[in-house]
Design a protein around this motif. Structure first.
Motif, PDB file in Angstrom:
ATOM      1  N   LEU A  25       0.830  -1.191   0.000  1.00  6.22           N
ATOM      2  CA  LEU A  25       0.000   0.000   0.000  1.00  6.22           C
ATOM      3  C   LEU A  25       0.870   1.249   0.000  1.00  6.22           C
ATOM      4  CD1 LEU A  25      -2.806  -0.961   2.560  1.00  6.22           C
ATOM      5  CD2 LEU A  25      -2.804  -1.196   0.073  1.00  6.22           C
ATOM      6  N   VAL A  26       0.519   2.191  -0.869  1.00  2.00           N
ATOM      7  CA  VAL A  26       1.253   3.451  -0.979  1.00  2.00           C
ATOM      8  C   VAL A  26       0.246   4.592  -0.925  1.00  2.00           C
ATOM      9  CG1 VAL A  26       2.814   4.849  -2.360  1.00  2.00           C
ATOM     10  CG2 VAL A  26       3.014   2.346  -2.411  1.00  2.00           C
ATOM     11  N   PRO A  27       0.124   5.258   0.215  1.00  2.00           N
ATOM     12  CA  PRO A  27      -0.835   6.353   0.314  1.00  2.00           C
ATOM     13  C   PRO A  27      -0.427   7.554  -0.524  1.00  2.00           C
ATOM     14  CG  PRO A  27       0.461   6.181   2.323  1.00  2.00           C
ATOM     15  CD  PRO A  27       0.816   5.006   1.480  1.00  2.00           C
ATOM     16  N   THR A  28      -1.396   8.263  -1.073  1.00  2.00           N
ATOM     17  CA  THR A  28      -1.162   9.482  -1.828  1.00  2.00           C
ATOM     18  C   THR A  28      -2.428  10.333  -1.759  1.00  2.00           C
ATOM     19  OG1 THR A  28      -0.781  10.436  -4.023  1.00  2.00           O
ATOM     20  CG2 THR A  28      -1.847   8.291  -3.949  1.00  2.00           C
ATOM     21  N   SER A  29      -2.250  11.644  -1.801  1.00  2.00           N
ATOM     22  CA  SER A  29      -3.395  12.551  -1.757  1.00  2.00           C
ATOM     23  C   SER A  29      -3.846  12.974  -3.149  1.00  2.00           C
ATOM     24  CB  SER A  29      -3.041  13.802  -0.935  1.00  2.00           C
ATOM     25  OG  SER A  29      -1.915  14.459  -1.497  1.00  2.00           O
ATOM     26  N   ALA A  30      -3.341  12.291  -4.184  1.00  2.05           N
ATOM     27  CA  ALA A  30      -3.582  12.708  -5.566  1.00  2.05           C
ATOM     28  C   ALA A  30      -5.069  12.762  -5.923  1.00  2.05           C
ATOM     29  CB  ALA A  30      -2.847  11.778  -6.529  1.00  2.05           C
ATOM     30  N   THR A  31      -5.878  11.897  -5.356  1.00  2.00           N
ATOM     31  CA  THR A  31      -7.305  11.887  -5.702  1.00  2.00           C
ATOM     32  C   THR A  31      -8.051  13.108  -5.177  1.00  2.00           C
ATOM     33  OG1 THR A  31      -8.030  10.724  -3.703  1.00  2.00           O
ATOM     34  CG2 THR A  31      -7.335   9.364  -5.577  1.00  2.00           C
ATOM     35  N   ARG A  32      -7.532  13.696  -4.094  1.00  2.00           N
ATOM     36  CA  ARG A  32      -8.155  14.834  -3.393  1.00  2.00           C
ATOM     37  C   ARG A  32      -9.500  14.457  -2.755  1.00  2.00           C
ATOM     38  NH1 ARG A  32      -9.034  19.297  -7.426  1.00  2.00           N
ATOM     39  NH2 ARG A  32      -9.439  20.575  -5.592  1.00  2.00           N
ATOM     40  N   LEU A  33      -9.849  13.184  -2.760  1.00  6.87           N
ATOM     41  CA  LEU A  33     -11.106  12.730  -2.171  1.00  6.87           C
ATOM     42  C   LEU A  33     -10.937  12.554  -0.669  1.00  6.87           C
ATOM     43  CD1 LEU A  33     -12.152  10.024  -4.794  1.00  6.87           C
ATOM     44  CD2 LEU A  33     -12.896  12.409  -4.667  1.00  6.87           C
ATOM     45  N   VAL A  34     -11.849  13.129   0.107  1.00  4.30           N
ATOM     46  CA  VAL A  34     -11.814  13.012   1.564  1.00  4.30           C
ATOM     47  C   VAL A  34     -13.152  12.483   2.046  1.00  4.30           C
ATOM     48  CG1 VAL A  34     -11.597  14.231   3.753  1.00  4.30           C
ATOM     49  CG2 VAL A  34     -10.142  14.884   1.824  1.00  4.30           C
ATOM     50  N   GLY A  39      -7.784  10.861  23.270  1.00  2.00           N
ATOM     51  CA  GLY A  39      -8.047  11.374  21.936  1.00  2.00           C
ATOM     52  C   GLY A  39      -9.505  11.700  21.681  1.00  2.00           C
ATOM     53  N   ARG A  40      -9.712  12.450  20.594  1.00  3.92           N
ATOM     54  CA  ARG A  40     -11.063  12.797  20.144  1.00  3.92           C
ATOM     55  C   ARG A  40     -11.137  12.552  18.643  1.00  3.92           C
ATOM     56  NH1 ARG A  40     -13.204  17.734  20.109  1.00  3.92           N
ATOM     57  NH2 ARG A  40     -11.210  18.826  20.030  1.00  3.92           N
ATOM     58  N   GLY A  41     -11.921  11.561  18.248  1.00  4.75           N
ATOM     59  CA  GLY A  41     -12.145  11.321  16.843  1.00  4.75           C
ATOM     60  C   GLY A  41     -10.897  10.907  16.093  1.00  4.75           C
ATOM     61  N   LEU A  42     -10.914  11.176  14.787  1.00  5.47           N
ATOM     62  CA  LEU A  42      -9.844  10.644  13.947  1.00  5.47           C
ATOM     63  C   LEU A  42      -9.676  11.465  12.681  1.00  5.47           C
ATOM     64  CD1 LEU A  42      -7.890   8.222  13.359  1.00  5.47           C
ATOM     65  CD2 LEU A  42      -9.833   7.100  12.252  1.00  5.47           C
ATOM     66  N   VAL A  43      -8.422  11.775  12.368  1.00  6.46           N
ATOM     67  CA  VAL A  43      -8.036  12.313  11.065  1.00  6.46           C
ATOM     68  C   VAL A  43      -6.914  11.431  10.554  1.00  6.46           C
ATOM     69  CG1 VAL A  43      -7.121  14.266   9.762  1.00  6.46           C
ATOM     70  CG2 VAL A  43      -8.635  14.683  11.709  1.00  6.46           C
ATOM     71  N   ALA A  44      -7.163  10.707   9.470  1.00  4.57           N
ATOM     72  CA  ALA A  44      -6.145   9.877   8.840  1.00  4.57           C
ATOM     73  C   ALA A  44      -5.881  10.452   7.463  1.00  4.57           C
ATOM     74  CB  ALA A  44      -6.616   8.428   8.727  1.00  4.57           C
ATOM     75  N   ALA A  45      -4.654  10.920   7.236  1.00  3.22           N
ATOM     76  CA  ALA A  45      -4.320  11.585   5.982  1.00  3.22           C
ATOM     77  C   ALA A  45      -3.160  10.894   5.291  1.00  3.22           C
ATOM     78  CB  ALA A  45      -3.974  13.052   6.238  1.00  3.22           C
ATOM     79  N   ALA A  46      -3.147  10.976   3.965  1.00  2.00           N
ATOM     80  CA  ALA A  46      -2.118  10.309   3.184  1.00  2.00           C
ATOM     81  C   ALA A  46      -0.736  10.890   3.420  1.00  2.00           C
ATOM     82  CB  ALA A  46      -2.459  10.392   1.696  1.00  2.00           C
ATOM     83  N   ASP A  47      -0.659  12.171   3.770  1.00  8.95           N
ATOM     84  CA  ASP A  47       0.632  12.817   3.964  1.00  8.95           C
ATOM     85  C   ASP A  47       0.475  13.982   4.931  1.00  8.95           C
ATOM     86  OD1 ASP A  47      -0.250  15.165   2.352  1.00  8.95           O
ATOM     87  OD2 ASP A  47      -0.087  13.758   0.689  1.00  8.95           O
ATOM     88  N   SER A  48       1.613  14.535   5.356  1.00  8.17           N
ATOM     89  CA  SER A  48       1.601  15.597   6.361  1.00  8.17           C
ATOM     90  C   SER A  48       0.975  16.877   5.828  1.00  8.17           C
ATOM     91  CB  SER A  48       3.019  15.874   6.857  1.00  8.17           C
ATOM     92  OG  SER A  48       3.865  16.245   5.785  1.00  8.17           O
TER      93      SER A  48
END
Length: 266
Positions: free
Chosen positions: A143-152, A242-251
């Motif tokens: 698996l290689v995360p990327t933000s290229a799709t811009r889908l959240v 903690g409170r909730g969750l934010v999981a992002a492909a990159d910083s």
């Protein structure tokens, strides 16, 4: 196959369990299923129960000393067991009951191995706690995360413990969010596996400590192992405080989302 797992790695046990649950979910799709009322509008179906039973059969045969916390069956096994599996046999029950194929099967061992199966996409996303991969048609691909799709993906299901200070739905009305990203609302933690796989740029949900949640533990493990940035919606580590969750492909994506969340919270 189950007996051969006695000497297998935990990640293979998780994968086999998730696949067993996915087989049940897929086989019962489209049938008129008994519903079990959980109150407050929540319910399970016979598919949830049967899928959990199939997963537990795998875990019990492969790891008989371990405890299990299941979404439907609760805690099972010795109270003093040193290891505990977290099982969500059908994440997206309402989608499934409405005839929508957007669901996941989640199996996780504490903070270690985990697997998330897509019953209808034929993919099983897995991790041994160090690396993460997807298995399809017998082939494993890292698996290689990327933000290229811009889908959240933004989870709009309750509860909303941070409201009124922060509500995830407020992100959808933020012009900066729409300018930078494209929102999606899927209501299944399969979206977390998609972040790890580069199919989504990020995932956002309100909530409390989700690290030991049967719904979220497997997806969090995948994202961490794949190299995603994973925090609470307050930027703190996911855990007891903690409170909730934010999981992002990159910083960079994570930083932008945190700015927007702080703005939305006022």
């Amino acid at each position: 196959m189950i007996n051969s797992l006695m000497h297998a790695e935990d990640s293979e046990v998780a994968t086999a369990g998730a696949r067993a649950g996915a087989d049940v979910v897929r086989s019962l799709y489209g049938q008129r299923l008994t519903r079990i009322d959980k109150g407050a509008g929540d319910f399970a179906t016979a598919a949830d129960v049967e899928a959990e039973r199939a997963i537990l059969d795998v875990i019990r045969a492969a790891r008989p000393e371990d405890a299990v916390l299941g979404e439907e069956g609760g805690r099972q096994g010795a109270a003093d067991a040193g290891r505990r599996w977290l099982v969500d046999p059908l994440c997206g029950t309402l989608n499934y009951a409405a005839g929508t194929m957007l669901v996941a099967v989640n199996v996780a061992l504490g903070d270690g191995a985990a697997a998330v199966a897509d019953p209808f996409g034929g993919e099983v996303f897995a991790t041994d706690g160090r690396t993460a991969w997807v298995r399809k048609d017998g082939v494993d691909t890292r698996l290689v995360p990327t933000s290229a799709t811009r889908l959240v993906d933004v989870n709009l299901d309750p509860p909303f413990p941070s409201a009124p200070g922060f509500r995830a739905v407020d992100l959808l009305a933020d012009p900066a969010f729409v300018e930078r990203f494209r929102p999606r609302v899927g209501s299944t933690t399969l979206a977390l596996a998609w972040v790890a796989a580069g199919k989504r740029a990020a995932y956002v949900t309100d909530g409390g400590d989700l690290s030991k949640s049967v719904h979220f533990a497997a997806g969090i493990a995948l994202c961490r192992a794949a190299g995603c940035v994973v925090t609470g919606i307050d930027g703190a580590p996911v855990g007891p405080a903690g409170r909730g969750l934010v999981a992002a492909a990159d910083s960079g994506t994570h930083g932008l989302l945190m700015e927007m969340i702080r703005t939305a919270a006022g």
